[in-house]
Design an enzyme around this catalytic site. Structure first.
Site, PDB file in Angstrom:
ATOM      1  N   HIS B 126      74.041  42.910  33.006  1.00  0.00           N
ATOM      2  CA  HIS B 126      73.697  42.680  31.183  1.00  0.00           C
ATOM      3  C   HIS B 126      74.304  44.560  30.877  1.00  0.00           C
ATOM      4  CE1 HIS B 126      69.121  44.075  29.553  1.00  0.00           C
ATOM      5  NE2 HIS B 126      69.595  45.839  29.879  1.00  0.00           N
ATOM      6  N   GLU B 127      74.467  45.440  31.837  1.00  0.00           N
ATOM      7  CA  GLU B 127      74.739  46.317  31.256  1.00  0.00           C
ATOM      8  C   GLU B 127      75.707  46.384  29.936  1.00  0.00           C
ATOM      9  OE1 GLU B 127      71.337  47.890  32.691  1.00  0.00           O
ATOM     10  OE2 GLU B 127      72.754  48.839  31.072  1.00  0.00           O
ATOM     11  N   HIS B 130      74.938  46.037  26.418  1.00  0.00           N
ATOM     12  CA  HIS B 130      74.873  47.309  26.408  1.00  0.00           C
ATOM     13  C   HIS B 130      76.249  48.042  25.294  1.00  0.00           C
ATOM     14  CE1 HIS B 130      70.405  47.082  26.690  1.00  0.00           C
ATOM     15  NE2 HIS B 130      70.712  47.883  27.496  1.00  0.00           N
ATOM     16  N   HIS B 136      68.315  45.237  24.016  1.00  0.00           N
ATOM     17  CA  HIS B 136      68.026  44.900  24.802  1.00  0.00           C
ATOM     18  C   HIS B 136      66.435  43.594  23.697  1.00  0.00           C
ATOM     19  CE1 HIS B 136      67.099  48.018  27.555  1.00  0.00           C
ATOM     20  NE2 HIS B 136      67.641  47.285  27.751  1.00  0.00           N
TER      21      HIS B 136
END
Lengths: 138, 194
Positions: B126-127, B130, B136
């Site tokens: 997930h990170e 980013h 998101h």
């Protein structure tokens, strides 16, 4: 703490029902117009993830005001929950789930429910000396 | 999928990215291999590559585990709550909450949903989204959905994630849209996990 695998997790962690934002469960059912002890904490949560702009200084009150109601509505919209503007049970249940520290709303713009990027189909029609640009929003 | 305002991304002349771990964390190879796997999931589908290097000060992406206030204005909060955060391109900063109970291996079959432990690779994938420029997503199945339930493992990119990253960087030439292509990260080839 790194556990090589899930079987290495000690019993104390296996059966814990402790949730970090436990205290928020006490606000289940709260709605606009109420004054509830400690409610300022959930305003801090919503500010942390961008739902309340930084322009609102940190000294929040325990009043369930329009600031909080708007923040909750945007949160519910982002997470595709029923937009009630209240701290209903499902919204509280969602808020207490562990999450990424990055905000969902940046500079007042919600990144989440803006949804997919709009794609434009560009085509030029020859007519005249200068081709004209046509776009179709998809 | 969603992007950061201004749609920041790594420039065209910086697509072979390096990453390094904060030496103060003294991470084991086993933990480092989890990140190599997570980076591999993104390089499988887009035209980026990731190489683990030793130099923390000069790598494109820096990864560290910290507790509480660690100097970037976004304090961590102990067990559960916020788990990690990462900055948009080209910052490359990736911070994880050192107070969490991280499960390193992928075997989560016996995971009980009420534990206070979190799957490290799920958070890493997930990170990294980013770090590459994705915001998101409101699609619950997506990797880029902001929350992760304890005891849950969520590491496979969905079409929402793939569409977003390919919008930013294009597709991996070997990606055929179904099964991820062979790994392209050097570290992954040598990781004990593979």
């Amino acid at each position: 703490w790194f556990f090589p695998n899930s079987t290495a997790i000690p019993p104390s962690l296996r059966n814990t029902t402790r949730v970090f934002w436990d205290a928020f469960s006490n606000f289940t059912g709260c709605h606009r117009g109420q004054n509830v002890d400690g409610l300022f904490r959930i305003k801090k949560y919503f500010q942390r993830f961008g739902y309340i702009p930084e322009t609102f200084t940190g000294n929040f009150t325990d009043d369930f005001d329009d600031i909080l109601k708007s923040a909750i509505e945007l949160y519910q919209k982002n997470f595709r929950l029923n937009v009630t503007g209240q701290l209903d049970a499902l919204t509280i249940k969602h808020i207490v789930v562990p999450r990424c520290g990055n905000p969902d709303v940046v500079n007042g713009t919600s990144l989440m429910h803006s949804g997919r990027r709009k794609t434009f189909e560009v085509s030029f029609s020859p007519g005249g000396k200068v081709p004209r640009l046509h776009t179709v929003k998809r | 999928y969603a992007l950061f305002p201004g749609e920041p991304r790594w420039p065209r002349d910086r697509r072979d990215l390096t990453y390094a771990f904060d030496p103060r964390n003294k991470l084991t190879d086993e933990v480092k291999s989890v990140f190599a796997r997570a980076f591999g999931r993104w390089s499988d589908v887009t035209a980026l590559s990731f190489t683990n290097v030793e130099s923390f000060s000069s790598s494109d992406i820096t990864i560290g585990f910290y507790t509480g206030d660690h100097g970037d204005g976004e304090s961590f909060d102990g067990v559960l709550g916020t788990l990690a955060h990462a900055f948009s391109p080209p910052s490359g900063k990736f911070h994880l909450d050192a107070d969490e109970n991280w499960v390193v291996s992928g075997d989560l079959d016996s995971f009980l949903s009420v534990t206070a432990a979190v799957d490290l690779e799920s958070v890493a994938v997930h990170e990294i989204g980013h770090l590459l420029g994705l915001g998101h997503s409101s699609v619950e199945e997506s990797i880029m959905y902001p929350t992760i339930t304890t005891g849950k493992r969520k590491v496979d990119l969905t079409s929402d994630d793939v569409e977003g990253i390919q919008y930013l960087y294009g597709a991996n030439p070997n990606f055929n849209g179904t099964s991820p292509p062979a790994a392209t990260t050097r570290e992954r080839d040598t990781g004990s996990f593979s």
